[in-house]
Scaffold this motif. Structure first.
Motif, PDB file in Angstrom:
ATOM      1  N   GLN A  13       2.843   0.812   0.571  1.00  0.00           N
ATOM      2  CA  GLN A  13       3.111   2.257   0.557  1.00  0.00           C
ATOM      3  C   GLN A  13       4.034   2.675   1.705  1.00  0.00           C
ATOM      4  O   GLN A  13       4.895   3.553   1.529  1.00  0.00           O
ATOM      5  N   ALA A  14       3.883   2.041   2.888  1.00  0.00           N
ATOM      6  CA  ALA A  14       4.668   2.449   4.052  1.00  0.00           C
ATOM      7  C   ALA A  14       6.135   2.060   3.870  1.00  0.00           C
ATOM      8  O   ALA A  14       7.046   2.883   4.045  1.00  0.00           O
ATOM      9  N   ASP A  33       9.704  -8.549   1.053  1.00  0.00           N
ATOM     10  CA  ASP A  33       8.258  -8.748   0.934  1.00  0.00           C
ATOM     11  C   ASP A  33       7.976 -10.158   0.442  1.00  0.00           C
ATOM     12  O   ASP A  33       8.722 -10.701  -0.375  1.00  0.00           O
ATOM     13  N   ARG A  34       6.858 -10.709   0.884  1.00  0.00           N
ATOM     14  CA  ARG A  34       6.488 -12.052   0.418  1.00  0.00           C
ATOM     15  C   ARG A  34       6.126 -12.041  -1.065  1.00  0.00           C
ATOM     16  O   ARG A  34       6.189 -13.063  -1.732  1.00  0.00           O
ATOM     17  N   THR A  40      -0.433  -6.332  -1.433  1.00  0.00           N
ATOM     18  CA  THR A  40      -1.768  -6.324  -0.828  1.00  0.00           C
ATOM     19  C   THR A  40      -2.826  -5.900  -1.848  1.00  0.00           C
ATOM     20  O   THR A  40      -3.929  -6.435  -1.879  1.00  0.00           O
ATOM     21  N   LEU A  51     -10.357   3.212  -4.407  1.00  0.00           N
ATOM     22  CA  LEU A  51      -9.989   4.005  -3.232  1.00  0.00           C
ATOM     23  C   LEU A  51     -11.134   4.939  -2.866  1.00  0.00           C
ATOM     24  O   LEU A  51     -11.891   5.383  -3.741  1.00  0.00           O
ATOM     25  N   LEU A  52     -11.260   5.228  -1.588  1.00  0.00           N
ATOM     26  CA  LEU A  52     -12.228   6.245  -1.180  1.00  0.00           C
ATOM     27  C   LEU A  52     -11.573   7.620  -1.154  1.00  0.00           C
ATOM     28  O   LEU A  52     -12.232   8.639  -1.031  1.00  0.00           O
ATOM     29  N   THR A  53     -10.241   7.654  -1.280  1.00  0.00           N
ATOM     30  CA  THR A  53      -9.530   8.937  -1.323  1.00  0.00           C
ATOM     31  C   THR A  53      -9.313   9.328  -2.789  1.00  0.00           C
ATOM     32  O   THR A  53      -8.973   8.478  -3.615  1.00  0.00           O
ATOM     33  N   LEU A 100       8.369 -13.693   5.755  1.00  0.00           N
ATOM     34  CA  LEU A 100       9.162 -13.578   6.984  1.00  0.00           C
ATOM     35  C   LEU A 100       9.062 -14.846   7.808  1.00  0.00           C
ATOM     36  O   LEU A 100       7.969 -15.402   7.987  1.00  0.00           O
ATOM     37  N   THR A 383      -2.606   5.701   8.262  1.00  0.00           N
ATOM     38  CA  THR A 383      -2.715   4.474   7.456  1.00  0.00           C
ATOM     39  C   THR A 383      -3.133   4.782   6.021  1.00  0.00           C
ATOM     40  O   THR A 383      -3.346   3.868   5.232  1.00  0.00           O
ATOM     41  N   LEU A 385      -2.733   6.361   2.152  1.00  0.00           N
ATOM     42  CA  LEU A 385      -1.706   6.553   1.129  1.00  0.00           C
ATOM     43  C   LEU A 385      -1.113   7.964   1.220  1.00  0.00           C
ATOM     44  O   LEU A 385       0.084   8.164   1.065  1.00  0.00           O
TER      45      LEU A 385
HETATM   46  C1  LIG Z   1     -10.268  -2.405   1.572  1.00  0.00           C
HETATM   47  C2  LIG Z   1      -9.320  -1.269   1.852  1.00  0.00           C
HETATM   48  C3  LIG Z   1      -9.522  -0.052   1.248  1.00  0.00           C
HETATM   49  C4  LIG Z   1      -8.644   1.005   1.508  1.00  0.00           C
HETATM   50  N1  LIG Z   1      -8.873   2.198   0.888  1.00  0.00           N
HETATM   51  C5  LIG Z   1      -8.002   3.202   1.079  1.00  0.00           C
HETATM   52  C6  LIG Z   1      -8.178   4.447   0.406  1.00  0.00           C
HETATM   53  O1  LIG Z   1      -9.162   4.671  -0.285  1.00  0.00           O
HETATM   54  N2  LIG Z   1      -7.236   5.405   0.563  1.00  0.00           N
HETATM   55  C7  LIG Z   1      -6.145   5.228   1.360  1.00  0.00           C
HETATM   56  O2  LIG Z   1      -5.328   6.133   1.441  1.00  0.00           O
HETATM   57  N3  LIG Z   1      -5.997   4.091   2.048  1.00  0.00           N
HETATM   58  C8  LIG Z   1      -6.891   3.086   1.926  1.00  0.00           C
HETATM   59  N4  LIG Z   1      -6.708   1.905   2.614  1.00  0.00           N
HETATM   60  C9  LIG Z   1      -5.723   1.884   3.693  1.00  0.00           C
HETATM   61  C10 LIG Z   1      -4.275   1.691   3.268  1.00  0.00           C
HETATM   62  O3  LIG Z   1      -3.954   2.558   2.212  1.00  0.00           O
HETATM   63  C11 LIG Z   1      -3.969   0.268   2.887  1.00  0.00           C
HETATM   64  O4  LIG Z   1      -4.307  -0.567   3.967  1.00  0.00           O
HETATM   65  C12 LIG Z   1      -2.502   0.092   2.524  1.00  0.00           C
HETATM   66  O5  LIG Z   1      -2.366  -1.166   1.894  1.00  0.00           O
HETATM   67  C13 LIG Z   1      -1.562   0.164   3.730  1.00  0.00           C
HETATM   68  O6  LIG Z   1      -0.245   0.180   3.275  1.00  0.00           O
HETATM   69  P1  LIG Z   1       0.937  -0.503   4.084  1.00  0.00           P
HETATM   70  O7  LIG Z   1       2.153  -0.309   3.280  1.00  0.00           O
HETATM   71  O8  LIG Z   1       0.925  -0.047   5.483  1.00  0.00           O
HETATM   72  O9  LIG Z   1       0.508  -2.039   4.121  1.00  0.00           O
HETATM   73  P2  LIG Z   1       0.358  -3.054   2.900  1.00  0.00           P
HETATM   74  O10 LIG Z   1      -0.045  -2.373   1.664  1.00  0.00           O
HETATM   75  O11 LIG Z   1      -0.518  -4.161   3.393  1.00  0.00           O
HETATM   76  O12 LIG Z   1       1.847  -3.580   2.697  1.00  0.00           O
HETATM   77  C14 LIG Z   1       2.421  -4.508   3.564  1.00  0.00           C
HETATM   78  C15 LIG Z   1       3.357  -5.368   2.766  1.00  0.00           C
HETATM   79  O13 LIG Z   1       3.985  -6.280   3.670  1.00  0.00           O
HETATM   80  C16 LIG Z   1       4.011  -7.564   3.101  1.00  0.00           C
HETATM   81  N5  LIG Z   1       3.945  -8.542   4.191  1.00  0.00           N
HETATM   82  C17 LIG Z   1       3.033  -8.620   5.185  1.00  0.00           C
HETATM   83  N6  LIG Z   1       3.293  -9.645   6.002  1.00  0.00           N
HETATM   84  C18 LIG Z   1       4.420 -10.251   5.510  1.00  0.00           C
HETATM   85  C19 LIG Z   1       5.182 -11.378   5.906  1.00  0.00           C
HETATM   86  N7  LIG Z   1       4.846 -12.107   6.993  1.00  0.00           N
HETATM   87  N8  LIG Z   1       6.269 -11.710   5.170  1.00  0.00           N
HETATM   88  C20 LIG Z   1       6.624 -10.968   4.078  1.00  0.00           C
HETATM   89  N9  LIG Z   1       5.921  -9.913   3.655  1.00  0.00           N
HETATM   90  C21 LIG Z   1       4.827  -9.545   4.363  1.00  0.00           C
HETATM   91  C22 LIG Z   1       2.781  -7.645   2.202  1.00  0.00           C
HETATM   92  O14 LIG Z   1       2.968  -8.561   1.137  1.00  0.00           O
HETATM   93  C23 LIG Z   1       2.650  -6.202   1.699  1.00  0.00           C
HETATM   94  O15 LIG Z   1       3.252  -5.987   0.454  1.00  0.00           O
HETATM   95  C24 LIG Z   1      -7.560   0.830   2.382  1.00  0.00           C
HETATM   96  C25 LIG Z   1      -7.366  -0.409   2.989  1.00  0.00           C
HETATM   97  C26 LIG Z   1      -8.232  -1.459   2.722  1.00  0.00           C
HETATM   98  C27 LIG Z   1      -8.005  -2.776   3.399  1.00  0.00           C
END
Ligand SMILES: Cc1cc2nc3c(=O)[nH]c(=O)nc-3n(C[C@H](O)[C@H](O)[C@H](O)COP(=O)(O)OP(=O)(O)OC[C@H]3O[C@@H](n4cnc5c(N)ncnc54)[C@H](O)[C@@H]3O)c2cc1C
Length: 413
Positions: A13-14, A33-34, A40, A51-53, A100, A383, A385
């Motif tokens: 999402q970020a 992305d990998r 994820t 999701l809890l949201t 990466l 952190t 969505l």
């Molecule tokens: C169990 C759980 C439940 C959650 N529930 C909620 C919820 O209800 N509501 C909410 O809003 N948020 C929730 N979150 C929090 C948040 O929304 C998630 O953690 C979300 O995935 C964060 O998004 P991001 O883009 O920061 O990271 P990610 O979604 O983890 O994206 C990171 C990306 O980087 C890539 N990447 C990482 N390392 C490498 C590498 N070395 N080389 C290449 N690619 C790489 C991964 O493949 C991935 O696609 C939850 C998180 C968890 C763990």
């Protein structure tokens, strides 16, 4: 070797929010992305995770939930589909299979080497996620190998665990969800309980996150970075049932304090359960009073349900101080103790002693290197969505300034 103005690392999402804003400003970039977008959510979560949201709290730049169930809670598969559709909506320039390998300073910016090729970029945005891998306490290393160890990232379903009783460690959203699911499947569960933020799913007839969002608790910008709140003990279920400690006790789950030591199959727990639960209840009660005051101030008193009776407290008198897991028939310890980050590929001196990226509002000390998706980056929702759009906008603003490009940042969905 390709050259781009901006390389975004990660297509969750970020990274996608940043990519959408760069696309809107006409800035050429690549998202590495990998895996595929939202990898994820495809790769790791347990089968029943939702999701809890609520669904309406999924606002990204130029994108929002458009389904029929705006007060429901997406499954992990639905989140992956939601984000994949988002990436398609603006033809996000995602390169998959790009594990990466290294990011290091180079002439004119940074060199990014991946399994799918190399890029030079004037600026780099790290969006590889806050919840990269499970954080398991060191004491886990001393556990008797006859007891299986799983984490919230490796757990799939009750049937996939070895037989026997289960010690779940951690009572935030993941821990209570897994303890509830295991107990419902007939497992005998002990839940080791650390600091948490207890919240009822609904309050006075409205979702608790509607209140927090409407009151600005989630999205208010911090004046100073740092500080921490215990994680939310809240889950999203179609029946909107509370899964808190008293509810788990009604299901037969036993509670214990924090795990303090492990020696072979002996686990000792802190005698802190009464204080931990009292502190969580006091924080919840203070928050509910704030909601009442807010509802009154904005004239909602007649529109919402009357004050409910106070929620019951968990019983803490029978908490175990020590367990011999092997002797007591435990087959598994399930660590739901949070997540950590690793940046073995990042060869730029921006990590602090704990290995976290140093940054102020997403700008690291290294010119042209930014980060997005960090916990409490600028607000509690950073952190989430629904919250990442604010930080993505700040980071894209900084990137555009570095590139001398025109600012055209949209934050609202
Ligand atoms: C169990 C759980 C439940 C959650 N529930 C909620 C919820 O209800 N509501 C909410 O809003 N948020 C929730 N979150 C929090 C948040 O929304 C998630 O953690 C979300 O995935 C964060 O998004 P991001 O883009 O920061 O990271 P990610 O979604 O983890 O994206 C990171 C990306 O980087 C890539 N990447 C990482 N390392 C490498 C590498 N070395 N080389 C290449 N690619 C790489 C991964 O493949 C991935 O696609 C939850 C998180 C968890 C763990």
């Amino acid at each position: 070797m390709s050259t781009v103005p901006v390389a975004v690392l990660g297509a969750g999402q970020a990274g996608l929010a940043v990519s959408r804003l760069l696309t809107g400003s006409g800035v050429e970039h690549v998202v590495l992305d990998r895996g595929r977008p939202a990898e994820t959510w495809r790769a790791r979560p347990w089968e029943s995770l939702r999701l809890l949201t609520p669904n309406w709290m999924s606002r990204l730049p130029g994108w929002s939930y458009r389904g029929l169930d705006e007060h429901g809670f997406m499954t992990a598969r639905e989140v992956a589909a939601y984000l994949a559709a988002y990436a398609r909506s603006f033809a996000a320039p995602v390169v998959g299979g790009a594990e990466l390998e290294s990011v290091r300073p180079a002439a004119g910016g940074y060199r990014v080497d991946t399994a799918a090729g190399s890029w030079t970029a004037r600026t780099v945005v790290v969006a590889t996620g806050w919840c990269q891998s499970p954080a398991v306490p060191d004491v886990a290393g001393a556990l008797d190998p006859r007891i299986a160890q799983e984490t919230a990232a490796s757990y799939r379903s009750p049937a996939a665990l070895p037989g026997g009783r289960v010690l779940v460690v951690g009572a935030s959203a993941s821990g209570v969800q897994l303890a509830d699911e295991l107990a419902a499947a007939g497992r005998d569960v002990v839940l080791a309980t650390g600091a948490h933020t207890r919240l009822p799913r609904t309050y006075r007839g409205l979702d608790i996150l509607w209140w927090l969002s409407t009151m600005g608790v989630f999205d208010r910008e911090f004046r100073a970075t740092g500080g921490a709140d215990p994680s939310l003990q809240l889950i999203g279920r179609p029946d909107r049932r509370d899964v808190d400690l008293p509810a788990l006790q009604r299901r037969g789950v036993s509670l214990a304090g924090r795990v303090v030591s492990v020696e072979g199959s002996k686990v000792r727990f802190a005698h802190d359960l009464p204080e931990t639960t009292a502190a969580a209840d006091a924080r919840m009660s203070a928050l509910l009073h704030r909601i009442d005051a807010y509802a009154h101030a904005v004239g909602l008193d007649d529109e919402i349900e009357p004050l409910p009776p106070p929620l019951p407290a968990a019983r803490t008198d029978a908490a175990a101080g020590e367990l011999d897991l092997a002797a007591a028939g435990f087959g598994t310890v399930l660590w739901a103790t949070g997540y950590r980050r690793d940046y073995p590929w990042l060869h730029v001196p921006v990590l602090d002693a704990a290995g976290e990226i140093r940054h102020v509002r997403g700008d690291t000390p290294a010119p042209g290197l930014h980060v997005v998706g960090m916990r409490r980056q600028t607000r509690r929702s950073s952190t989430f969505l629904d919250g990442v759009r604010h930080d993505a906008a700040l980071v894209v603003d900084a990137v555009l300034a570095e590139l001398g490009a025109t600012r055209s940042v949209e934050v609202a969905a």
